[in-house]
Design a protein around this motif. Sequence first.
Motif, PDB file in Angstrom:
ATOM      1  N   SER A  21      24.956  -8.725  -4.848  1.00  0.00           N
ATOM      2  CA  SER A  21      23.922  -8.921  -5.943  1.00  0.00           C
ATOM      3  C   SER A  21      22.643  -9.084  -5.021  1.00  0.00           C
ATOM      4  N   ALA A  22      21.693  -8.033  -5.470  1.00  0.00           N
ATOM      5  CA  ALA A  22      20.228  -8.618  -4.815  1.00  0.00           C
ATOM      6  C   ALA A  22      18.999  -8.539  -5.882  1.00  0.00           C
ATOM      7  N   GLU A  23      18.260  -9.041  -5.439  1.00  0.00           N
ATOM      8  CA  GLU A  23      16.783  -9.198  -6.240  1.00  0.00           C
ATOM      9  C   GLU A  23      15.989  -8.172  -5.793  1.00  0.00           C
ATOM     10  N   LEU A  24      15.480  -7.195  -6.516  1.00  0.00           N
ATOM     11  CA  LEU A  24      14.491  -6.364  -5.827  1.00  0.00           C
ATOM     12  C   LEU A  24      13.345  -6.185  -6.468  1.00  0.00           C
ATOM     13  N   ALA A  25      12.041  -6.193  -5.599  1.00  0.00           N
ATOM     14  CA  ALA A  25      10.807  -6.224  -6.163  1.00  0.00           C
ATOM     15  C   ALA A  25       9.918  -5.213  -5.328  1.00  0.00           C
ATOM     16  N   LEU A  26       9.509  -4.445  -6.185  1.00  0.00           N
ATOM     17  CA  LEU A  26       8.384  -3.121  -5.741  1.00  0.00           C
ATOM     18  C   LEU A  26       7.091  -3.571  -5.959  1.00  0.00           C
ATOM     19  N   ASP A  27       6.342  -3.955  -4.654  1.00  0.00           N
ATOM     20  CA  ASP A  27       4.949  -4.202  -5.019  1.00  0.00           C
ATOM     21  C   ASP A  27       4.019  -3.133  -4.661  1.00  0.00           C
ATOM     22  N   GLU A  28       2.754  -2.954  -5.156  1.00  0.00           N
ATOM     23  CA  GLU A  28       1.752  -2.027  -4.837  1.00  0.00           C
ATOM     24  C   GLU A  28       0.396  -2.853  -4.688  1.00  0.00           C
ATOM     25  N   GLY A  29      -0.372  -2.605  -3.662  1.00  0.00           N
ATOM     26  CA  GLY A  29      -1.493  -3.343  -3.529  1.00  0.00           C
ATOM     27  C   GLY A  29      -2.624  -2.660  -2.666  1.00  0.00           C
ATOM     28  N   VAL A  30      -3.544  -3.352  -2.250  1.00  0.00           N
ATOM     29  CA  VAL A  30      -4.720  -3.081  -1.240  1.00  0.00           C
ATOM     30  C   VAL A  30      -4.964  -4.435  -0.436  1.00  0.00           C
ATOM     31  N   PHE A  31      -4.747  -4.128   0.802  1.00  0.00           N
ATOM     32  CA  PHE A  31      -5.248  -5.241   1.668  1.00  0.00           C
ATOM     33  C   PHE A  31      -6.916  -4.978   1.863  1.00  0.00           C
ATOM     34  N   THR A  32      -7.729  -6.125   2.026  1.00  0.00           N
ATOM     35  CA  THR A  32      -9.076  -5.996   2.162  1.00  0.00           C
ATOM     36  C   THR A  32      -9.304  -6.935   3.229  1.00  0.00           C
ATOM     37  N   GLY A  33     -10.426  -6.539   3.977  1.00  0.00           N
ATOM     38  CA  GLY A  33     -10.750  -7.535   5.062  1.00  0.00           C
ATOM     39  C   GLY A  33     -11.516  -6.899   6.127  1.00  0.00           C
ATOM     40  N   GLY A  34     -12.610  -7.538   6.643  1.00  0.00           N
ATOM     41  CA  GLY A  34     -13.407  -6.982   7.770  1.00  0.00           C
ATOM     42  C   GLY A  34     -14.176  -5.732   7.359  1.00  0.00           C
ATOM     43  N   ARG A  36     -12.876  -3.267   5.450  1.00  0.00           N
ATOM     44  CA  ARG A  36     -11.936  -2.302   5.370  1.00  0.00           C
ATOM     45  C   ARG A  36     -10.902  -2.566   4.460  1.00  0.00           C
ATOM     46  N   GLU A  37     -10.168  -1.428   3.850  1.00  0.00           N
ATOM     47  CA  GLU A  37      -9.380  -1.582   2.743  1.00  0.00           C
ATOM     48  C   GLU A  37      -7.934  -0.794   3.483  1.00  0.00           C
ATOM     49  N   THR A  38      -6.743  -1.123   3.134  1.00  0.00           N
ATOM     50  CA  THR A  38      -5.550  -0.451   3.510  1.00  0.00           C
ATOM     51  C   THR A  38      -4.679  -0.607   2.211  1.00  0.00           C
TER      52      THR A  38
END
Length: 85
Positions: A21-34, A36-38
């Motif tokens: 039994s496992a819990e799954l999480a799918l995340d989408e986002g953008v890192f920002t800093g300096g 810049r964005e990734t």
Amino acid sequence: HTNRLIALLVLLAMLLGSFCSAELALDEGVFTGGGRETPFWELEAELKGGSEDALAQWCRSLADAWGLLEEPRSKFLRAMALTEK
């Protein structure tokens, strides 16, 4: 593309269910800093019960099928890395 991935995850999770039994999480986002964005996509799998080996094998199979890479750094550390240099 996203719907296809989610459908595959559901199918694979059903197969996985007979071994652990496992819990799954799918995340989408953008890192920002300096200034810049990734963008990022991240799939997390947390064992809730059963075989750790079964979950590890499932994760390896998914990584092989989709060209996924394990990321040992936290989201915070990845965002902070953008501010360096």
